[in-house]
Design an enzyme around this catalytic site. Sequence first.
Site, PDB file in Angstrom:
ATOM      1  N   GLY A  12       0.948  -0.930   0.105  1.00 32.51           N
ATOM      2  CA  GLY A  12       0.002   0.052   0.024  1.00 32.51           C
ATOM      3  C   GLY A  12       1.093   1.174  -0.081  1.00 32.51           C
ATOM      4  CG  ASN A  14       1.651   2.858  -5.718  1.00 32.07           C
ATOM      5  OD1 ASN A  14       2.290   4.110  -6.410  1.00 32.07           O
ATOM      6  ND2 ASN A  14       2.414   1.718  -6.018  1.00 32.07           N
ATOM      7  NE  ARG A  66     -10.897 -13.744 -10.290  1.00 37.99           N
ATOM      8  CZ  ARG A  66      -9.940 -14.296  -9.124  1.00 37.99           C
ATOM      9  NH1 ARG A  66      -9.049 -15.236  -9.141  1.00 37.99           N
ATOM     10  NH2 ARG A  66      -8.741 -12.669  -9.552  1.00 37.99           N
ATOM     11  CG  MET A  91      -0.547  -7.266  -7.364  1.00 36.33           C
ATOM     12  SD  MET A  91       0.373  -7.227  -8.049  1.00 36.33           S
ATOM     13  CE  MET A  91       1.571  -6.145  -7.786  1.00 36.33           C
ATOM     14  CG  HIS A 110       2.252  -1.032 -15.919  1.00 37.17           C
ATOM     15  ND1 HIS A 110       2.842  -2.303 -15.126  1.00 37.17           N
ATOM     16  CD2 HIS A 110       3.450  -0.869 -16.628  1.00 37.17           C
ATOM     17  CE1 HIS A 110       3.247  -3.021 -16.208  1.00 37.17           C
ATOM     18  NE2 HIS A 110       4.406  -2.000 -17.089  1.00 37.17           N
ATOM     19  CG  ASP A 151      -0.306  -3.624 -18.063  1.00 40.06           C
ATOM     20  OD1 ASP A 151       0.751  -4.555 -17.791  1.00 40.06           O
ATOM     21  OD2 ASP A 151      -0.718  -2.856 -16.687  1.00 40.06           O
ATOM     22  CD  GLU A 181       5.255   2.523  -8.981  1.00 41.89           C
ATOM     23  OE1 GLU A 181       5.078   2.169  -7.844  1.00 41.89           O
ATOM     24  OE2 GLU A 181       6.882   1.332  -9.534  1.00 41.89           O
TER      25      GLU A 181
END
Length: 210
Positions: A12, A14, A66, A91, A110, A151, A181
Amino acid sequence: MLRVAVCVSGGGTNLQAIIDAVASGKIVNAQIVRVVSNNRNAYALTRAEKAGIEGICVSPKDFKNREQFNLALLEKLKEADPDLIVLAGFMVAVPACVIDAFRGKIINIHPALIPSFCGKGYYGLHVHEKVLARGAKVTGATVHFVDEDLDHGPILLQKAVEVKEGDTPEVLQRRVMEEAEWILLPEAISLIAQGRVRIDENGITHISDK
Ligand code: GRF
Protein backbone atom coordinates in the site's frame (compact mmCIF):
# COMPACT_ATOMS: atom_id res chain seq x y z
CA MET A 1 -15.79 16.38 -4.40
CA LEU A 2 -14.38 13.41 -6.37
CA ARG A 3 -15.23 10.14 -4.60
CA VAL A 4 -12.26 7.77 -4.97
CA ALA A 5 -12.17 4.02 -4.29
CA VAL A 6 -8.68 2.49 -4.15
CA CYS A 7 -8.02 -1.20 -4.90
CA VAL A 8 -4.94 -2.72 -3.26
CA SER A 9 -3.23 -6.10 -2.72
CA GLY A 10 -0.03 -5.51 -0.80
CA GLY A 11 2.07 -2.99 1.09
CA GLY A 12 0.00 0.00 0.00
CA THR A 13 2.82 2.49 -0.52
CA ASN A 14 0.92 3.95 -3.49
CA LEU A 15 -2.22 4.18 -1.34
CA GLN A 16 -0.15 5.95 1.32
CA ALA A 17 1.08 8.45 -1.26
CA ILE A 18 -2.54 9.25 -2.12
CA ILE A 19 -3.56 9.51 1.55
CA ASP A 20 -0.64 11.86 2.25
CA ALA A 21 -1.37 13.97 -0.85
CA VAL A 22 -5.00 14.48 0.23
CA ALA A 23 -3.90 15.35 3.77
CA SER A 24 -1.28 17.84 2.55
CA GLY A 25 -3.63 19.48 0.04
CA LYS A 26 -1.60 18.33 -2.99
CA ILE A 27 -4.81 16.63 -4.07
CA VAL A 28 -7.78 18.97 -3.81
CA ASN A 29 -11.46 18.21 -4.26
CA ALA A 30 -11.10 14.46 -3.77
CA GLN A 31 -11.68 12.01 -0.94
CA ILE A 32 -10.91 8.31 -0.60
CA VAL A 33 -14.25 6.74 0.28
CA ARG A 34 -13.23 3.07 0.41
CA VAL A 35 -10.15 0.85 0.13
CA VAL A 36 -10.78 -2.64 -1.28
CA SER A 37 -8.19 -5.42 -1.01
CA ASN A 38 -8.24 -8.96 -2.42
CA ASN A 39 -5.73 -9.89 0.30
CA ARG A 40 -6.89 -9.76 3.93
CA ASN A 41 -3.28 -9.52 5.10
CA ALA A 42 -2.43 -6.53 2.93
CA TYR A 43 -0.69 -3.87 4.99
CA ALA A 44 -2.55 -1.41 2.78
CA LEU A 45 -5.66 -2.19 4.89
CA THR A 46 -3.74 -1.16 8.00
CA ARG A 47 -2.75 2.08 6.29
CA ALA A 48 -6.40 2.74 5.47
CA GLU A 49 -7.50 2.05 9.06
CA LYS A 50 -4.81 4.39 10.45
CA ALA A 51 -6.08 7.09 8.10
CA GLY A 52 -9.69 6.54 9.19
CA ILE A 53 -10.69 5.22 5.77
CA GLU A 54 -13.04 2.26 5.42
CA GLY A 55 -11.06 -0.77 4.27
CA ILE A 56 -12.66 -4.03 3.20
CA CYS A 57 -11.41 -7.35 1.88
CA VAL A 58 -13.01 -9.17 -1.05
CA SER A 59 -10.93 -12.34 -1.36
CA PRO A 60 -11.31 -14.91 -4.14
CA LYS A 61 -10.70 -17.51 -1.41
CA ASP A 62 -14.10 -16.63 0.10
CA PHE A 63 -16.08 -17.53 -3.03
CA LYS A 64 -16.81 -20.85 -4.67
CA ASN A 65 -15.83 -19.60 -8.11
CA ARG A 66 -14.35 -16.60 -9.94
CA GLU A 67 -17.70 -15.37 -11.18
CA GLN A 68 -18.99 -15.07 -7.62
CA PHE A 69 -15.84 -13.16 -6.63
CA ASN A 70 -16.17 -10.83 -9.63
CA LEU A 71 -19.78 -10.01 -8.74
CA ALA A 72 -18.89 -9.44 -5.08
CA LEU A 73 -16.05 -7.10 -6.08
CA LEU A 74 -18.43 -5.19 -8.34
CA GLU A 75 -21.00 -4.94 -5.56
CA LYS A 76 -18.50 -3.62 -2.99
CA LEU A 77 -17.23 -1.05 -5.46
CA LYS A 78 -20.73 0.08 -6.46
CA GLU A 79 -21.66 0.39 -2.78
CA ALA A 80 -18.97 3.07 -2.38
CA ASP A 81 -20.46 5.03 -5.29
CA PRO A 82 -17.04 6.16 -6.58
CA ASP A 83 -16.43 8.69 -9.36
CA LEU A 84 -12.96 7.15 -9.84
CA ILE A 85 -11.44 3.75 -9.08
CA VAL A 86 -7.66 3.69 -8.56
CA LEU A 87 -5.74 0.40 -8.89
CA ALA A 88 -2.77 0.91 -6.57
CA GLY A 89 -0.71 -2.25 -6.53
CA PHE A 90 -3.84 -4.30 -7.26
CA MET A 91 -2.77 -7.75 -8.43
CA VAL A 92 -6.16 -8.95 -9.65
CA ALA A 93 -7.26 -8.88 -13.30
CA VAL A 94 -10.13 -6.40 -13.26
CA PRO A 95 -13.30 -8.31 -14.18
CA ALA A 96 -15.19 -7.22 -17.31
CA CYS A 97 -18.29 -6.49 -15.21
CA VAL A 98 -16.30 -3.88 -13.23
CA ILE A 99 -14.83 -2.33 -16.39
CA ASP A 100 -18.31 -2.16 -17.93
CA ALA A 101 -19.80 -0.54 -14.83
CA PHE A 102 -16.99 2.03 -14.48
CA ARG A 103 -15.81 2.49 -18.07
CA GLY A 104 -13.41 5.43 -18.37
CA LYS A 105 -13.31 5.81 -14.59
CA ILE A 106 -10.56 3.33 -13.64
CA ILE A 107 -6.86 4.22 -13.57
CA ASN A 108 -3.84 2.03 -12.82
CA ILE A 109 -0.21 2.63 -11.92
CA HIS A 110 2.20 0.43 -13.88
CA PRO A 111 5.87 0.36 -12.84
CA ALA A 112 7.31 0.79 -16.35
CA LEU A 113 6.97 3.09 -19.38
CA ILE A 114 4.06 1.52 -21.30
CA PRO A 115 4.20 0.11 -24.02
CA SER A 116 7.52 -1.25 -22.74
CA PHE A 117 7.67 -4.02 -20.15
CA CYS A 118 3.91 -4.44 -19.74
CA GLY A 119 1.21 -7.02 -20.34
CA LYS A 120 0.93 -10.61 -19.12
CA GLY A 121 3.53 -11.52 -16.50
CA TYR A 122 4.76 -7.93 -16.07
CA TYR A 123 3.82 -7.03 -12.50
CA GLY A 124 5.60 -6.09 -9.28
CA LEU A 125 9.25 -7.10 -9.10
CA HIS A 126 9.05 -9.10 -12.36
CA VAL A 127 8.87 -5.82 -14.29
CA HIS A 128 12.18 -4.60 -12.88
CA GLU A 129 13.84 -8.00 -13.34
CA LYS A 130 13.01 -7.83 -17.05
CA VAL A 131 14.15 -4.20 -17.36
CA LEU A 132 17.54 -5.16 -15.92
CA ALA A 133 17.76 -8.37 -17.99
CA ARG A 134 17.15 -6.33 -21.16
CA GLY A 135 19.80 -3.78 -20.20
CA ALA A 136 17.43 -0.83 -20.45
CA LYS A 137 19.03 2.44 -19.31
CA VAL A 138 15.77 4.22 -18.57
CA THR A 139 12.55 2.92 -17.06
CA GLY A 140 9.81 4.64 -15.08
CA ALA A 141 6.11 4.46 -14.33
CA THR A 142 2.85 5.03 -16.15
CA VAL A 143 -0.64 5.99 -15.02
CA HIS A 144 -3.17 4.80 -17.58
CA PHE A 145 -6.91 4.30 -17.89
CA VAL A 146 -7.98 0.68 -17.64
CA ASP A 147 -9.83 -1.19 -20.38
CA GLU A 148 -10.34 -4.87 -21.13
CA ASP A 149 -6.76 -5.42 -22.26
CA LEU A 150 -3.93 -5.60 -19.72
CA ASP A 151 -1.95 -2.32 -19.35
CA HIS A 152 -3.55 -1.11 -22.59
CA GLY A 153 -5.88 1.85 -21.95
CA PRO A 154 -5.13 5.54 -22.67
CA ILE A 155 -1.89 6.75 -21.07
CA LEU A 156 -2.42 9.68 -18.71
CA LEU A 157 0.98 10.39 -17.09
CA GLN A 158 4.48 8.96 -17.38
CA LYS A 159 7.77 9.71 -15.62
CA ALA A 160 11.22 8.37 -16.55
CA VAL A 161 13.64 6.96 -13.99
CA GLU A 162 17.34 6.20 -14.55
CA VAL A 163 18.57 2.60 -14.33
CA LYS A 164 21.89 2.69 -12.49
CA GLU A 165 24.95 0.43 -12.68
CA GLY A 166 24.65 -2.38 -10.16
CA ASP A 167 20.90 -1.97 -9.63
CA THR A 168 19.12 -4.99 -8.23
CA PRO A 169 15.41 -5.46 -9.00
CA GLU A 170 14.58 -4.41 -5.45
CA VAL A 171 16.72 -1.24 -5.58
CA LEU A 172 15.28 -0.30 -8.97
CA GLN A 173 11.69 -0.96 -7.80
CA ARG A 174 12.21 1.34 -4.84
CA ARG A 175 13.65 4.11 -7.04
CA VAL A 176 10.72 3.80 -9.49
CA MET A 177 8.27 3.99 -6.58
CA GLU A 178 9.98 6.99 -4.95
CA GLU A 179 10.78 8.96 -8.10
CA ALA A 180 7.74 8.09 -10.21
CA GLU A 181 4.83 6.07 -8.82
CA TRP A 182 4.30 8.02 -5.61
CA ILE A 183 4.38 11.29 -7.60
CA LEU A 184 2.33 10.30 -10.64
CA LEU A 185 -0.66 8.63 -8.98
CA PRO A 186 -1.57 11.57 -6.71
CA GLU A 187 -0.98 13.96 -9.61
CA ALA A 188 -3.31 11.94 -11.85
CA ILE A 189 -6.07 11.94 -9.22
CA SER A 190 -5.66 15.68 -8.70
CA LEU A 191 -5.92 16.38 -12.45
CA ILE A 192 -9.07 14.26 -12.74
CA ALA A 193 -10.56 15.88 -9.61
CA GLN A 194 -9.99 19.29 -11.25
CA GLY A 195 -11.75 18.15 -14.42
CA ARG A 196 -8.61 18.76 -16.49
CA VAL A 197 -8.41 15.38 -18.25
CA ARG A 198 -10.06 14.57 -21.58
CA ILE A 199 -9.69 11.44 -23.73
CA ASP A 200 -10.18 12.06 -27.47
CA GLU A 201 -11.74 9.78 -30.08
CA ASN A 202 -8.35 8.20 -30.76
CA GLY A 203 -7.83 7.25 -27.12
CA ILE A 204 -5.27 10.00 -26.55
CA THR A 205 -5.51 11.91 -23.27
CA HIS A 206 -5.27 15.69 -23.11
CA ILE A 207 -4.61 17.69 -19.95
CA SER A 208 -5.96 21.24 -19.93
CA ASP A 209 -4.23 24.10 -18.14
CA LYS A 210 -5.45 25.14 -14.73
C1 GRF B 1 4.48 -1.81 -6.90
O1 GRF B 1 5.51 -2.47 -7.60
C2 GRF B 1 3.63 -1.03 -7.87
O2 GRF B 1 4.41 -0.57 -8.95
C3 GRF B 1 2.68 -2.04 -8.37
O3 GRF B 1 2.35 -2.80 -7.21
C4 GRF B 1 3.52 -2.87 -6.36
C5 GRF B 1 3.17 -2.68 -4.90
O4 GRF B 1 2.66 -1.40 -4.72
N1 GRF B 1 1.57 -1.41 -9.03
P1 GRF B 1 2.11 -0.90 -3.25
O5 GRF B 1 3.30 -0.69 -2.36
O6 GRF B 1 1.20 -1.99 -2.72
O7 GRF B 1 1.40 0.38 -3.57
